[in-house]
Enzyme design. Structure first.
Site, PDB file in Angstrom:
ATOM      1  N   SER A  14      -4.347   0.147   6.260  1.00 46.34           N
ATOM      2  CA  SER A  14      -4.577   0.418   7.672  1.00 46.34           C
ATOM      3  C   SER A  14      -4.123   1.840   7.966  1.00 46.34           C
ATOM      4  O   SER A  14      -2.997   2.212   7.634  1.00 46.34           O
ATOM      5  CB  SER A  14      -3.787  -0.578   8.521  1.00 46.34           C
ATOM      6  OG  SER A  14      -3.826  -0.223   9.882  1.00 46.34           O
ATOM      7  N   SER A 247       9.380  -0.981   4.296  1.00 53.67           N
ATOM      8  CA  SER A 247       8.191  -1.135   5.125  1.00 53.67           C
ATOM      9  C   SER A 247       7.940   0.175   5.848  1.00 53.67           C
ATOM     10  O   SER A 247       8.783   1.071   5.859  1.00 53.67           O
ATOM     11  CB  SER A 247       8.383  -2.263   6.146  1.00 53.67           C
ATOM     12  OG  SER A 247       9.358  -1.896   7.109  1.00 53.67           O
ATOM     13  N   LYS A 248       6.766   0.267   6.456  1.00 52.77           N
ATOM     14  CA  LYS A 248       6.460   1.472   7.224  1.00 52.77           C
ATOM     15  C   LYS A 248       7.482   1.700   8.328  1.00 52.77           C
ATOM     16  O   LYS A 248       7.830   2.821   8.657  1.00 52.77           O
ATOM     17  CB  LYS A 248       5.066   1.350   7.847  1.00 52.77           C
ATOM     18  CG  LYS A 248       3.912   1.541   6.875  1.00 52.77           C
ATOM     19  CD  LYS A 248       2.588   1.521   7.627  1.00 52.77           C
ATOM     20  CE  LYS A 248       1.420   1.697   6.687  1.00 52.77           C
ATOM     21  NZ  LYS A 248       0.122   1.689   7.391  1.00 52.77           N
ATOM     22  N   ARG A 249       7.952   0.600   8.895  1.00 52.58           N
ATOM     23  CA  ARG A 249       8.848   0.704  10.050  1.00 52.58           C
ATOM     24  C   ARG A 249      10.318   0.791   9.655  1.00 52.58           C
ATOM     25  O   ARG A 249      11.153   1.052  10.491  1.00 52.58           O
ATOM     26  CB  ARG A 249       8.625  -0.483  10.991  1.00 52.58           C
ATOM     27  CG  ARG A 249       7.245  -0.505  11.622  1.00 52.58           C
ATOM     28  CD  ARG A 249       7.020  -1.783  12.439  1.00 52.58           C
ATOM     29  NE  ARG A 249       5.716  -1.781  13.074  1.00 52.58           N
ATOM     30  CZ  ARG A 249       4.602  -2.125  12.474  1.00 52.58           C
ATOM     31  NH1 ARG A 249       4.615  -2.512  11.211  1.00 52.58           N
ATOM     32  NH2 ARG A 249       3.450  -2.106  13.116  1.00 52.58           N
TER      33      ARG A 249
END
Length: 465
Positions: A14, A247-249
């Protein structure tokens, strides 16, 4: 697999941020599996999250794939360019009764869940707009754009033999009627991914195990469409230094960040592949060996631990093997970030001399700074090595070096003559020379190091005391 049923894998990030390490590992395993079996590897951009998707993220994903050498046979394919196809499938499902319109407002859904929690029930959509024989649906409210939900089977189990985790079974009562089209008409992830994998004839889906809970919905949608099922494999998460999921976050840096830090793509590929897969006790292997070995077996079921020190060790190995000209170009980029412009031809012998001491090209650039910028020896090194007793020898050496042709043999001869003239041993002269000229007392052979300096700089620094 036969020619009529080829292996086809995909990676479908994404574009809402950078390509992080977990997605890069999934891409690597999908790519290696396809290459092992002579199949195809597809890049798909899942950009239906319109509010958060950006072109910068797309560019970064493609750049990361290129840097890692994960070449794809098709793509990039963008979901937002396939909206007509998704609408066609939605219309088919509505006509066949495998999907339906739901007019619940967000407030109704919140109240529904609150009531379920109060009664101690599992929260989920209660099916109030789900058509059933003999059921009277509520009146359609005016001015409300409906969502479209998939009519999930109410009973039975969804079972698949996961390529990584083994057999997994989830009962259909555990999942509700999934929204497949939002009120604005944009389809959702779990629907699009099925249509895409169907249309693109994806045979094997590798992804992170955060998608395990999505798989029953997707299998049910495949079945509702009469589409062939791919095989699924879900890899455990990668844990950070703190034991929590990357994670991305939280915690995961981008693949391109490691490129910026001076890691080599072959090292990153080698290291990533060991996070969740193994081939015996092999730790270091080439891209070609990985392709030859990666047949989908020997994948770990337990989470992998990201180990920066291990990555540095792997990168050090590949630094030693790297072509000197290639390293020179990479170090040139690192130096340019520090506003130092250097010629690749001059950097090449420097890279050859110092690469064995470095774990990244960034560290190599740190070493080579002494050739292009002023150095500042530490007070401790000056006190320990540049003593009054050795200063006359340093003056003698500066005089001798000023009179010679500048090459390693002549520099070595001048050092030996100075040592003999002043009754010193090699370390007694070499250490202060290194401190003054290089700004540090540990380097490769001093004559080899000095040869790569401009002659005038060496003499100036020797006479600076």
């Amino acid at each position: 697999m036969s020619q009529t049923n080829p292996i086809r894998t995909r990676i479908a990030p994404s574009p809402t941020g950078f390509l992080h390490l977990g997605t890069a590992r999934t891409a690597l395993f999908s790519w290696a599996y396809a290459r092992h079996y002579g199949g195809q590897f597809v890049l798909r951009i899942e950009d239906t999250d319109v509010a958060r998707s950006t072109q910068d993220s797309v560019d970064q994903i493609i750049a990361s794939m290129k840097w890692l050498g994960l070449d794809y046979d098709e793509g990039p394919i963008y979901q937002m360019q396939r909206l007509d196809r998704y609408q066609q499938v939605v219309d088919q499902m509505l006509a066949e009764g495998t999907a339906y319109r739901c007019y619940c407002s967000p407030e109704e859904l919140d109240a529904m869940r609150e009531g379920q929690r109060a009664r101690g029930e599992k929260t989920g959509y209660d099916g109030r707009w789900r058509p059933e024989p003999g059921k009277v649906l509520p009146p359609v409210p005016a001015g409300v754009n409906p969502v479209i939900r998939f009519k999930n089977p109410p009973e039975g189990d969804v079972t698949w033999n996961d390529l990584v985790k083994g057999p997994i079974t989830i009962n259909n009562r555990e999942i509700d009627d999934l929204i497949i089209v939002r009120p604005d008409g944009v389809p959702t992830y779990n629907f699009c991914v099925v249509v895409d994998d169907w249309d693109m004839k994806i045979s094997h889906v590798f992804r992170g195990d955060e998608h395990v809970n999505n798989t029953p919905w997707q299998i049910n949608i495949f079945n509702a469409l009469g589409a062939p099922l791919p095989q699924f494999g879900h890899f455990p998460v990668i844990l950070g230094d703190d034991g929590l999921k990357l994670s991305k976050r939280r915690g995961a840096v981008s693949v391109t960040n490691y490129e910026d830090k001076g890691y080599l793509p072959e090292a990153m590929l080698n290291y990533l592949s060991r996070l969740g897969w193994s081939h015996g006790d092999e730790e270091l292997y080439s891209r070609e060996q990985l392709i030859a070995w990666f047949d989908g077996t020997h994948c770990n079921k337990s989470p992998a631990q990201w180990d920066p020190a291990k990555l540095e060790w792997v990168n050090s190995h590949y630094m030693k093997l790297a072509d000197d000209g290639r390293l020179a170009e990479l170090v040139k980029v690192q130096l340019a970030k520090r506003d130092i412009q250097a010629d690749s031809a001059r950097l090449k012998p420097m890279a050859a001399l110092f690469k064995d001491r470095c774990s990244t090209t960034q560290a190599l650039a740190d070493w080579l700074l002494m050739y292009f910028a002023e150095v500042q020896p530490s007070a401790d090194d000056l006190a320990a090595h540049v003593t009054d007793s050795v200063k006359p020898a340093l003056a003698t050496l500066a005089d001798k070096l000023s009179a010679i042709e500048w090459n390693k043999a002549a520099i070595s001869a001048a050092i030996k003559e100075t040592i003999a003239a002043h009754g010193l041993k090699m370390p007694q002269l070499a250490m202060p020379v290194r401190a003054l000229v290089c700004g540090r007392v540990q380097t490769p052979s001093v004559d080899a190091v000095l040869e790569l300096f401009d002659k005038e700089i060496v003499i100036k620094r020797l006479r600076s005391i």
